[in-house]
Design a protein around this motif. Structure first.
Motif, mmCIF file in Angstrom:
data_model
loop_
_atom_site.group_PDB
_atom_site.id
_atom_site.type_symbol
_atom_site.label_atom_id
_atom_site.label_comp_id
_atom_site.label_asym_id
_atom_site.label_seq_id
_atom_site.Cartn_x
_atom_site.Cartn_y
_atom_site.Cartn_z
ATOM 1 N N LYS A 101 9.875 -1.265 -15.720
ATOM 2 C CA LYS A 101 9.855 0.035 -15.027
ATOM 3 C C LYS A 101 8.426 0.501 -14.763
ATOM 4 O O LYS A 101 8.127 1.078 -13.697
ATOM 5 N N ASN A 102 7.533 0.250 -15.700
ATOM 6 C CA ASN A 102 6.140 0.629 -15.513
ATOM 7 C C ASN A 102 5.502 -0.163 -14.366
ATOM 8 O O ASN A 102 4.763 0.396 -13.537
ATOM 9 N N LEU A 103 5.814 -1.477 -14.306
ATOM 10 C CA LEU A 103 5.300 -2.296 -13.206
ATOM 11 C C LEU A 103 5.884 -1.848 -11.871
ATOM 12 O O LEU A 103 5.183 -1.814 -10.848
ATOM 13 N N GLU A 104 7.152 -1.512 -11.863
ATOM 14 C CA GLU A 104 7.795 -1.058 -10.628
ATOM 15 C C GLU A 104 7.169 0.250 -10.136
ATOM 16 O O GLU A 104 7.042 0.472 -8.922
ATOM 17 N N LYS A 105 6.774 1.081 -11.088
ATOM 18 C CA LYS A 105 6.126 2.336 -10.715
ATOM 19 C C LYS A 105 4.792 2.070 -10.028
ATOM 20 O O LYS A 105 4.467 2.685 -8.995
ATOM 21 N N GLN A 106 4.024 1.124 -10.593
ATOM 22 C CA GLN A 106 2.740 0.764 -9.986
ATOM 23 C C GLN A 106 2.953 0.120 -8.607
ATOM 24 O O GLN A 106 2.243 0.429 -7.635
ATOM 25 N N PHE A 107 3.916 -0.759 -8.515
ATOM 26 C CA PHE A 107 4.203 -1.433 -7.256
ATOM 27 C C PHE A 107 4.728 -0.438 -6.221
ATOM 28 O O PHE A 107 4.422 -0.539 -5.021
ATOM 29 N N GLY A 108 5.508 0.524 -6.701
ATOM 30 C CA GLY A 108 6.036 1.546 -5.799
ATOM 31 C C GLY A 108 4.930 2.386 -5.174
ATOM 32 O O GLY A 108 5.023 2.797 -4.007
ATOM 33 N N GLY A 109 3.850 2.637 -5.950
ATOM 34 C CA GLY A 109 2.723 3.390 -5.400
ATOM 35 C C GLY A 109 2.052 2.637 -4.269
ATOM 36 O O GLY A 109 1.699 3.227 -3.232
ATOM 37 N N LEU A 110 1.891 1.333 -4.433
ATOM 38 C CA LEU A 110 1.295 0.523 -3.371
ATOM 39 C C LEU A 110 2.196 0.483 -2.133
ATOM 40 O O LEU A 110 1.712 0.536 -0.989
ATOM 41 N N GLN A 111 3.487 0.396 -2.373
ATOM 42 C CA GLN A 111 4.423 0.363 -1.251
ATOM 43 C C GLN A 111 4.362 1.668 -0.447
ATOM 44 O O GLN A 111 4.394 1.651 0.793
ATOM 45 N N SER A 112 4.294 2.778 -1.161
ATOM 46 C CA SER A 112 4.217 4.080 -0.487
ATOM 47 C C SER A 112 2.933 4.192 0.340
ATOM 48 O O SER A 112 2.946 4.681 1.492
ATOM 49 N N GLU A 113 1.829 3.728 -0.258
ATOM 50 C CA GLU A 113 0.550 3.761 0.463
ATOM 51 C C GLU A 113 0.609 2.880 1.704
ATOM 52 O O GLU A 113 0.131 3.272 2.785
ATOM 53 N N TYR A 114 1.212 1.724 1.568
ATOM 54 C CA TYR A 114 1.326 0.803 2.705
ATOM 55 C C TYR A 114 2.196 1.407 3.808
ATOM 56 O O TYR A 114 1.832 1.372 4.996
ATOM 57 N N GLN A 115 3.318 1.974 3.411
ATOM 58 C CA GLN A 115 4.217 2.554 4.401
ATOM 59 C C GLN A 115 3.568 3.731 5.127
ATOM 60 O O GLN A 115 3.748 3.913 6.341
ATOM 61 N N THR A 116 2.785 4.522 4.409
ATOM 62 C CA THR A 116 2.103 5.669 5.014
ATOM 63 C C THR A 116 1.080 5.218 6.055
ATOM 64 O O THR A 116 1.005 5.769 7.171
ATOM 65 N N LYS A 117 0.290 4.195 5.709
ATOM 66 C CA LYS A 117 -0.718 3.687 6.634
ATOM 67 C C LYS A 117 -0.078 3.080 7.883
ATOM 68 O O LYS A 117 -0.588 3.246 9.007
ATOM 69 N N VAL A 118 1.038 2.369 7.684
ATOM 70 C CA VAL A 118 1.727 1.773 8.829
ATOM 71 C C VAL A 118 2.272 2.863 9.740
ATOM 72 O O VAL A 118 2.156 2.792 10.982
ATOM 73 N N THR A 119 2.862 3.902 9.160
ATOM 74 C CA THR A 119 3.423 5.002 9.957
ATOM 75 C C THR A 119 2.330 5.734 10.734
ATOM 76 O O THR A 119 2.504 6.064 11.935
ATOM 77 N N GLU A 120 1.205 6.005 10.084
ATOM 78 C CA GLU A 120 0.093 6.687 10.750
ATOM 79 C C GLU A 120 -0.474 5.841 11.885
ATOM 80 O O GLU A 120 -0.794 6.355 12.968
ATOM 81 N N PHE A 121 -0.581 4.561 11.649
ATOM 82 C CA PHE A 121 -1.120 3.672 12.689
ATOM 83 C C PHE A 121 -0.209 3.651 13.906
ATOM 84 O O PHE A 121 -0.685 3.721 15.053
ATOM 85 N N GLN A 122 1.089 3.551 13.661
ATOM 86 C CA GLN A 122 2.032 3.512 14.780
ATOM 87 C C GLN A 122 2.009 4.824 15.579
ATOM 88 O O GLN A 122 2.152 4.814 16.801
ATOM 89 N N ALA A 123 1.778 5.929 14.891
ATOM 90 C CA ALA A 123 1.752 7.231 15.578
ATOM 91 C C ALA A 123 0.461 7.439 16.367
ATOM 92 O O ALA A 123 0.447 8.133 17.402
ATOM 93 N N GLN A 124 -0.645 6.867 15.922
ATOM 94 C CA GLN A 124 -1.955 7.114 16.548
ATOM 95 C C GLN A 124 -2.481 5.923 17.350
ATOM 96 O O GLN A 124 -3.568 5.992 17.936
ATOM 97 N N GLU A 125 -1.730 4.857 17.374
ATOM 98 C CA GLU A 125 -2.208 3.625 17.990
ATOM 99 C C GLU A 125 -2.611 3.814 19.448
ATOM 100 O O GLU A 125 -3.662 3.310 19.908
ATOM 101 N N LYS A 126 -1.833 4.565 20.201
ATOM 102 C CA LYS A 126 -2.082 4.696 21.624
ATOM 103 C C LYS A 126 -3.374 5.457 21.919
ATOM 104 O O LYS A 126 -3.995 5.268 22.974
ATOM 105 N N THR A 127 -3.787 6.312 21.021
ATOM 106 C CA THR A 127 -4.985 7.129 21.250
ATOM 107 C C THR A 127 -6.224 6.563 20.574
ATOM 108 O O THR A 127 -7.312 7.134 20.673
#
Length: 217
Positions: A101-127
Motif C-alpha cells: 500500500k505504501n508503494l502504491e501510494k508513491q506510485f499513485g503520486g507519480l501517476q497523478s503528476e503524469y496525468q496532470t502534465k498530459v492534460t495540460e499539454f493537450q489543452a495548451q498544445e495549439k497555442t
C-alpha cells in the motif's frame, strides 16, 4: 536415526491325514466226509485264521513360513494448507500488505503528476511555440520513463519483501516436516501442493554410489 520398516508377514500351514483299515476273516471246522469237486482228506479239519489290521497315518505338515519384506513408509502434506494455518503467516501477510500500500501510494503520486502534465499539454498544445512544446514533451516522456522504472522497482521490492517475510516461515515449516519424518520413520513425505517430495530419508540418497561409480572422490 535408524527407523524400522513395516513388515508384511504371510503364514501358511497345511496338514493332511489319511488312513487304511483292514478286515478280519476266520474259518472254522470243515465237515467230515464231504464230497466236493475238489477232494479233501477225510476226518481232517482245516482251520484258517487270519487277523489283519493295518493302520497307516500320514501327516504332512508344512513348517509355517513367514515372509518378511521391508516396505517403505510414505507420507504426504499440503504445504499451502500448513502455511495458511501458521500464525506467523497472518502477521507476514499483514506486513506485506502494508508495504504494498505504501508503494502504491508513491506510485499513485507519480501517476497523478503524469496525468496532470498530459492534460495540460493537450489543452495548451495549439497555442504553444515549438520550443515550449518540445520541452513539455520531453518532461512528459521523462515522467513516463520514471513511472515504468517505478513499476519495475516496486515489483522487485515487493518480491524481496515477500521473501524476507516468508523465508523464516518456510524454513520453520520445512524443518518441522523433516523432524516428523525422522522421528516417525518415514522414508518419503510428498508435498501435494508442489508435486514434489519435501522429505526423503538420507539413506536413500544414491549420490555417494554414483560418485563411486564415476570414480569421483
Amino acid at each position: 536415526m535408524k527407523r524400522p520398516f513395516l513388515v508384511l508377514a504371510l503364514s501358511l500351514s497345511v496338514a493332511g491325514t489319511s488312513f487304511m483299515a483292514g478286515c478280519q476273516q476266520k474259518a472254522g471246522n470243515a465237515g467230515k466226509n464231504t464230497s466236493q469237486s475238489t477232494a479233501t482228506s477225510p476226518d481232517s479239519s482245516a482251520v484258517a485264521s487270519s487277523d489283519t489290521s493295518v493302520t497307516s497315518t500320514a501327516a504332512t505338515t508344512s513348517t509355517p513360513t513367514t515372509a518378511t519384506a521391508p516396505s517403505q513408509k510414505f507420507g504426504y502434506i499440503n504445504s499451502a494448507e500448513l502455511l495458511k494455518i501458521m500464525p506467523e503467516t497472518k502477521r507476514a501477510e499483514a506486513n506485506l500488505e502494508a508495504f504494498v500500500k505504501n508503494l502504491e501510494k508513491q506510485f499513485g503520486g507519480l501517476q497523478s503528476e503524469y496525468q496532470t502534465k498530459v492534460t495540460e499539454f493537450q489543452a495548451q498544445e495549439k497555442t504553444m511555440v515549438d520550443a515550449v512544446k518540445e520541452t513539455r514533451i520531453r518532461a512528459i516522456q521523462d515522467l513516463e520513463q520514471r513511472l515504468q522504472q517505478s513499476q519495475v522497482s516496486g515489483q522487485q521490492q515487493v518480491a524481496k519483501k515477500r521473501e524476507d517475510l516468508f523465508k523464516p516461515i518456510l524454513d520453520k515449516a520445512e524443518k518441522a516436516v523433516k523432524d516428523v519424518g525422522k522421528e516417525n520413520g518415514y522414508d518419503y513425505i510428498f508435498d501435494t501442493n508442489t508435486g514434489s517430495f519435501i522429505y526423503a530419508k538420507e539413506s536413500h540418497n544414491i549420490l555417494p554410489l554414483v560418485k563411486t561409480k564415476l570414480g569421483i572422490k
